[in-house]
Design a protein around this motif. Structure first.
Motif, short mmCIF file in Angstrom:
data_model
loop_
_atom_site.label_atom_id
_atom_site.label_comp_id
_atom_site.label_asym_id
_atom_site.label_seq_id
_atom_site.Cartn_x
_atom_site.Cartn_y
_atom_site.Cartn_z
N ALA A 90 -25.61 14.30 -1.80
CA ALA A 90 -25.69 15.46 -0.73
C ALA A 90 -24.64 16.26 -0.67
CB ALA A 90 -26.28 15.14 0.65
N ALA A 91 -23.35 15.59 -0.32
CA ALA A 91 -22.07 16.07 -0.03
C ALA A 91 -21.67 17.16 -1.12
CB ALA A 91 -20.95 15.13 0.30
N ARG A 92 -21.84 16.68 -2.58
CA ARG A 92 -21.59 17.62 -3.59
C ARG A 92 -22.37 18.80 -3.73
NH1 ARG A 92 -20.39 13.22 -7.96
NH2 ARG A 92 -20.27 15.10 -9.41
N LEU A 93 -24.07 18.41 -3.22
CA LEU A 93 -24.70 19.64 -3.35
C LEU A 93 -24.24 20.66 -2.49
CD1 LEU A 93 -28.10 17.62 -3.70
CD2 LEU A 93 -27.02 18.95 -5.49
N ASP A 94 -23.93 20.09 -1.23
CA ASP A 94 -23.40 21.14 -0.13
C ASP A 94 -22.41 21.93 -0.66
OD1 ASP A 94 -25.46 20.39 1.60
OD2 ASP A 94 -24.09 19.04 2.86
N THR A 95 -21.08 21.31 -1.12
CA THR A 95 -20.12 21.90 -1.56
C THR A 95 -20.30 23.01 -2.80
OG1 THR A 95 -18.87 19.92 -1.18
CG2 THR A 95 -17.89 21.39 -2.89
N LEU A 96 -21.25 22.59 -3.63
CA LEU A 96 -21.73 23.57 -4.58
C LEU A 96 -22.51 24.83 -4.09
CD1 LEU A 96 -22.26 24.32 -7.66
CD2 LEU A 96 -24.07 23.01 -7.80
N ASP A 97 -23.41 24.50 -2.94
CA ASP A 97 -24.01 25.59 -2.21
C ASP A 97 -23.04 26.37 -1.77
OD1 ASP A 97 -26.42 27.07 -1.52
OD2 ASP A 97 -26.09 26.22 0.53
N THR A 98 -21.91 26.00 -0.98
CA THR A 98 -20.78 26.85 -0.24
C THR A 98 -20.14 27.65 -1.47
OG1 THR A 98 -20.71 25.26 1.40
CG2 THR A 98 -18.67 26.58 1.10
N ALA A 99 -20.02 27.19 -2.55
CA ALA A 99 -19.34 27.77 -3.63
C ALA A 99 -20.04 28.84 -4.15
CB ALA A 99 -18.94 26.80 -4.76
N LEU A 100 -21.33 28.75 -4.19
CA LEU A 100 -22.42 29.76 -4.62
C LEU A 100 -22.60 30.96 -3.72
CD1 LEU A 100 -24.93 27.53 -6.27
CD2 LEU A 100 -23.67 29.20 -7.65
N VAL A 101 -22.52 30.49 -2.43
CA VAL A 101 -22.57 31.51 -1.48
C VAL A 101 -21.37 32.36 -1.34
CG1 VAL A 101 -22.71 31.74 1.18
CG2 VAL A 101 -24.17 30.44 0.25
N THR A 102 -20.11 31.78 -1.46
CA THR A 102 -18.96 32.48 -1.53
C THR A 102 -18.94 33.32 -2.87
OG1 THR A 102 -17.79 30.73 -0.48
CG2 THR A 102 -16.43 32.07 -1.83
N ALA A 103 -19.57 32.91 -3.97
CA ALA A 103 -19.54 33.79 -5.18
C ALA A 103 -20.53 35.03 -4.89
CB ALA A 103 -19.92 32.91 -6.22
N LEU A 104 -21.66 34.70 -4.20
CA LEU A 104 -22.53 35.77 -4.18
C LEU A 104 -21.89 36.96 -3.19
CD1 LEU A 104 -25.84 33.62 -4.20
CD2 LEU A 104 -25.14 35.61 -5.66
#
Length: 107
Positions: free
Chosen positions: A43-57
């Motif tokens: 879950a923590a890595r999924l959250d990190t990936l989501d944060t990175a995607l939001v930042t990129a978007l």
């Protein structure tokens, strides 16, 4: 920006369309909702990936040629991710492929 320049810039490996990143976020939501034992990442890595995607978007897209006719989904965004984050995104996509998980836009 002229078309040849734009096309070369878009072909770089760190460039992705807004549409692709939005679909990756949709896969991420499916992975987060999956049973813990079947998730591709903790879950923590999924959250990190989501944060990175939001930042990129939220980033500024490449400037487009004046006669560009595509909408915002075709914005090209730059990802400056460490290898570990890119590997997590790849693990997510492989999980989705193996589990036959699709997004509403790709059904």
């Amino acid at each position: 920006m002229e078309w040849p320049c734009y096309q070369r810039a878009c072909d770089r490996p760190e460039r992705f369309s807004r549409w692709l990143l939005e679909q990756t976020r949709a896969l991420l939501a499916s992975a987060a909702a999956a049973e813990v034992a079947t998730r591709p990442l903790p879950a923590a890595r999924l959250d990190t990936l989501d944060t990175a995607l939001v930042t990129a978007l939220g980033g500024a897209p490449l400037p487009k040629p004046a006669d560009f006719k595509g909408g915002p989904a075709l914005d090209m965004l730059t990802l400056d991710w460490p290898r570990t984050l890119a590997a997590d995104a790849l693990a997510l996509v492989r999980w989705a492929q193996d589990a036959d998980v699709r997004t509403p836009a790709t059904r």
